[in-house]
Enzyme design. Sequence first.
Site, short mmCIF file in Angstrom:
data_model
loop_
_atom_site.label_atom_id
_atom_site.label_comp_id
_atom_site.label_asym_id
_atom_site.label_seq_id
_atom_site.Cartn_x
_atom_site.Cartn_y
_atom_site.Cartn_z
N SER A 171 -7.36 -1.46 10.47
CA SER A 171 -7.97 -2.52 9.69
C SER A 171 -9.39 -2.77 10.15
CB SER A 171 -7.14 -3.79 9.89
OG SER A 171 -7.85 -4.91 9.47
N ASP A 203 14.26 0.70 11.19
CA ASP A 203 13.15 0.04 11.89
C ASP A 203 12.44 1.06 12.79
OD1 ASP A 203 12.64 -3.18 12.74
OD2 ASP A 203 11.89 -1.65 14.12
N ASN A 239 -1.74 -15.87 1.66
CA ASN A 239 -2.84 -16.15 2.59
C ASN A 239 -4.13 -15.51 2.09
OD1 ASN A 239 -1.21 -17.33 4.71
ND2 ASN A 239 -0.36 -15.27 4.95
N ASN A 240 -4.00 -14.45 1.33
CA ASN A 240 -5.18 -13.66 0.95
C ASN A 240 -5.72 -14.08 -0.40
OD1 ASN A 240 -3.29 -11.27 2.53
ND2 ASN A 240 -5.31 -11.82 3.30
N LEU A 241 -6.98 -13.79 -0.58
CA LEU A 241 -7.70 -14.32 -1.74
C LEU A 241 -7.11 -13.87 -3.08
CD1 LEU A 241 -10.15 -15.92 -2.78
CD2 LEU A 241 -11.46 -13.79 -2.67
N PHE A 248 2.56 3.11 7.78
CA PHE A 248 2.18 1.79 7.25
C PHE A 248 2.97 0.66 7.90
CE2 PHE A 248 1.49 4.48 3.36
CZ PHE A 248 0.17 4.18 3.13
N TYR A 296 -2.49 -10.07 15.45
CA TYR A 296 -2.37 -8.98 14.47
C TYR A 296 -3.51 -7.98 14.66
CZ TYR A 296 -3.22 -6.46 10.16
OH TYR A 296 -3.49 -5.46 9.26
N ILE A 299 0.84 -1.20 0.00
CA ILE A 299 0.00 0.00 0.00
C ILE A 299 0.88 1.25 0.00
CG2 ILE A 299 -1.91 1.19 1.15
CD1 ILE A 299 -2.57 -1.58 2.50
N LYS A 317 -3.62 -3.89 16.14
CA LYS A 317 -4.22 -2.71 15.51
C LYS A 317 -5.18 -2.04 16.50
CE LYS A 317 -2.34 -2.95 11.46
NZ LYS A 317 -1.37 -1.94 11.04
N LYS A 360 1.77 -8.02 9.07
CA LYS A 360 0.34 -8.07 8.76
C LYS A 360 -0.23 -9.47 8.49
CE LYS A 360 0.80 -7.66 3.79
NZ LYS A 360 0.26 -7.21 2.54
P1 NAD Z 1 3.40 -4.65 3.47
O1 NAD Z 1 3.97 -5.74 4.30
O2 NAD Z 1 3.50 -4.76 2.00
O3 NAD Z 1 4.04 -3.26 3.92
C1 NAD Z 1 4.50 -3.01 5.23
C2 NAD Z 1 5.91 -2.47 5.10
O4 NAD Z 1 6.40 -2.17 6.41
C3 NAD Z 1 6.89 -3.46 4.48
O5 NAD Z 1 7.58 -2.81 3.44
C4 NAD Z 1 7.83 -3.84 5.61
O6 NAD Z 1 9.14 -4.09 5.14
C5 NAD Z 1 7.75 -2.64 6.50
N1 NAD Z 1 7.97 -2.87 7.94
C6 NAD Z 1 7.41 -3.84 8.72
N2 NAD Z 1 7.80 -3.69 9.98
C7 NAD Z 1 8.62 -2.59 10.03
C8 NAD Z 1 9.33 -1.94 11.06
N3 NAD Z 1 9.29 -2.36 12.33
N4 NAD Z 1 10.07 -0.85 10.74
C9 NAD Z 1 10.13 -0.40 9.46
N5 NAD Z 1 9.49 -0.99 8.45
C10 NAD Z 1 8.72 -2.07 8.72
O7 NAD Z 1 1.88 -4.45 3.93
P2 NAD Z 1 0.73 -3.57 3.28
O8 NAD Z 1 -0.30 -4.49 2.76
O9 NAD Z 1 1.31 -2.52 2.42
O10 NAD Z 1 0.12 -2.93 4.61
C11 NAD Z 1 0.51 -1.66 5.09
C12 NAD Z 1 -0.18 -1.42 6.41
O11 NAD Z 1 -1.59 -1.53 6.24
C13 NAD Z 1 0.19 -2.42 7.50
O12 NAD Z 1 0.26 -1.74 8.73
C14 NAD Z 1 -0.98 -3.37 7.50
O13 NAD Z 1 -1.18 -3.98 8.75
C15 NAD Z 1 -2.13 -2.44 7.17
N6 NAD Z 1 -3.29 -3.13 6.58
C16 NAD Z 1 -3.11 -3.88 5.46
C17 NAD Z 1 -4.20 -4.59 4.92
C18 NAD Z 1 -4.03 -5.46 3.71
O14 NAD Z 1 -4.93 -6.27 3.44
N7 NAD Z 1 -2.96 -5.32 2.93
C19 NAD Z 1 -5.47 -4.51 5.52
C20 NAD Z 1 -5.61 -3.71 6.65
C21 NAD Z 1 -4.50 -3.03 7.18
N1 UFG Z 2 -10.45 -17.01 1.00
C1 UFG Z 2 -10.60 -18.24 0.37
N2 UFG Z 2 -9.47 -18.87 -0.06
C2 UFG Z 2 -8.22 -18.35 0.09
C3 UFG Z 2 -8.09 -17.09 0.73
C4 UFG Z 2 -9.22 -16.45 1.18
O1 UFG Z 2 -11.70 -18.73 0.22
O2 UFG Z 2 -7.25 -18.99 -0.31
C5 UFG Z 2 -11.65 -16.27 1.44
C6 UFG Z 2 -11.71 -16.01 2.94
O3 UFG Z 2 -12.29 -17.11 3.62
C7 UFG Z 2 -12.55 -14.73 2.99
C8 UFG Z 2 -12.18 -14.01 1.70
O4 UFG Z 2 -11.64 -15.02 0.83
O5 UFG Z 2 -13.92 -15.06 2.93
C9 UFG Z 2 -11.13 -12.92 1.90
O6 UFG Z 2 -10.01 -13.45 2.58
P1 UFG Z 2 -8.62 -12.67 2.70
O7 UFG Z 2 -7.67 -13.55 3.42
O8 UFG Z 2 -8.21 -12.17 1.36
O9 UFG Z 2 -9.01 -11.39 3.57
P2 UFG Z 2 -9.60 -11.27 5.03
O10 UFG Z 2 -10.89 -10.54 4.92
O11 UFG Z 2 -9.60 -12.56 5.73
O12 UFG Z 2 -8.49 -10.37 5.76
C10 UFG Z 2 -7.93 -9.20 5.17
C11 UFG Z 2 -6.50 -9.02 5.65
C12 UFG Z 2 -6.47 -8.65 7.08
C13 UFG Z 2 -7.34 -7.48 7.34
C14 UFG Z 2 -8.73 -7.71 6.83
C15 UFG Z 2 -9.52 -6.46 6.95
O13 UFG Z 2 -5.76 -10.21 5.46
O14 UFG Z 2 -5.16 -8.28 7.43
O15 UFG Z 2 -8.69 -8.09 5.47
O16 UFG Z 2 -10.86 -6.70 6.68
F1 UFG Z 2 -7.39 -7.24 8.66
#
Ligand code: NAD
Ligand code: UFG
Length: 343
Positions: free
Chosen positions: A124, A58, A199-201, A80, A150, A12, A154, A84
């Site tokens: 989140s 860090d 892990n994500n869809l 950010f 996790y 992001i 948050k 996660k």
């Molecule tokens: P990402 O892992 O791609 O980005 C996070 C970045 O932070 C990485 O580049 C990592 O190297 C860096 N980082 C981690 N720990 C650090 C530390 N202690 N010091 C300095 N750098 C550090 O994740 P993202 O998907 O871009 O998410 C960004 C933020 O948004 C995170 O806080 C995450 O929890 C939050 N968020 C993400 C999602 C999602 O689905 N992607 C959903 C809700 C919230």
């Molecule tokens: N799913 C599958 N198969 C997969 C992966 C996911 O069926 O291989 C399903 C899940 O059961 C869920 C949907 O797809 O119904 C979305 O799953 P994700 O893992 O993509 O996303 P989540 O909603 O579980 O979680 C994500 C982030 C979290 C964040 C949250 C915020 O992973 O960090 O969204 O709503 F907190």
Amino acid sequence: MAVLVTGGAGYIGSHTLIELHKAGLESIVYDNLSNASEESLQRVEHIIGKEIPFVKGDTRDKEQLRELFSNYSIDGVIHFAGLKAVGESVQKPLEYYDNNVIGTLRLLEVMREFDCKSIIFSSSATVYGEPEMVPIKEEFSTGNGITNPYGRSKYMIEEILKDLSKSDSSWKIVILRYFNPIGAHESGLIGEDPNGIPNNLMPYISQVAVGKLNELQVFGDNYPTVDGTGVRDYIHVVDLANAHVKALEYIQKQDVMQEPLIVNAGTGMGYSVLEVVKAFERASGKKIPKKIVARRAGDIAICYADVSRAQEILGWSAEFDLEKMCADSWNWQKKNPNGYEAS
Ligand code: NAD
Ligand code: UFG
């Protein structure tokens, strides 16, 4: 305005750098590269045609943060940086609380030392736990029924930010609660690059489409939803990036803030797993083999946002639909089957 972007090399963060640039804002990236590579930053620089200062560090390292704030004039922070992965957090709770909670505390302490008191925090939808109903409003209760460290990290950080704001109204804090960011910059140069098996869809579907994984496992088809599969509010990462620009603009207009502004960042639409699969198949022209398996522990049935506060207060709403999200995810995946690694 110069903005410190912690975690700016990540998924992001990297997209947000482009939108900040478009809005005429300067960025400085601080990232420990624990879940990213410098390649993402190089590609962002290529897209915007400009260098972005980068410091590898860090958020828990106070000395290095002090040096950073001494070397750059920083007006605000988009925070950010954090770990996660939901499943990993269950295995490694101490690491998650240390990285996310302690990292944020150290950052806030140094910001206060340097009288930089504007911050946008990446929260989140997970803080809502099992929501009372949908669409989810910001005033719904948080902290109950969160199933993993996790999510709790948050929630804890949100509470810390609320207390901080109460103690000193010169802090200007926006908490963005992200729903499910997917998609990629339309150039296909940057995108989500998960480590190992996703892990994500959306990354999972993309890797099936590109032939790296055999089939999608659909986690449960007996939820009380349109087709029994889980429903989520997917949001294009570029839209989400823009929400940060709007949040910064909002902060700049405030003299003081009595409490953090908490805003849902979603589209307000919910799509089931099977609907996402269909949309991806249309966008990519690829068939996604899939198998229904048991529910995944900790998953909820339905989660989508009420987005009226975002519209009313930030003047922000998402533009891109699910087709565009899938098309851009696919564009990134097919151009970069191994993420940033192979370049
Ligand atoms: P990402 O892992 O791609 O980005 C996070 C970045 O932070 C990485 O580049 C990592 O190297 C860096 N980082 C981690 N720990 C650090 C530390 N202690 N010091 C300095 N750098 C550090 O994740 P993202 O998907 O871009 O998410 C960004 C933020 O948004 C995170 O806080 C995450 O929890 C939050 N968020 C993400 C999602 C999602 O689905 N992607 C959903 C809700 C919230
Ligand atoms: N799913 C599958 N198969 C997969 C992966 C996911 O069926 O291989 C399903 C899940 O059961 C869920 C949907 O797809 O119904 C979305 O799953 P994700 O893992 O993509 O996303 P989540 O909603 O579980 O979680 C994500 C982030 C979290 C964040 C949250 C915020 O992973 O960090 O969204 O709503 F907190």
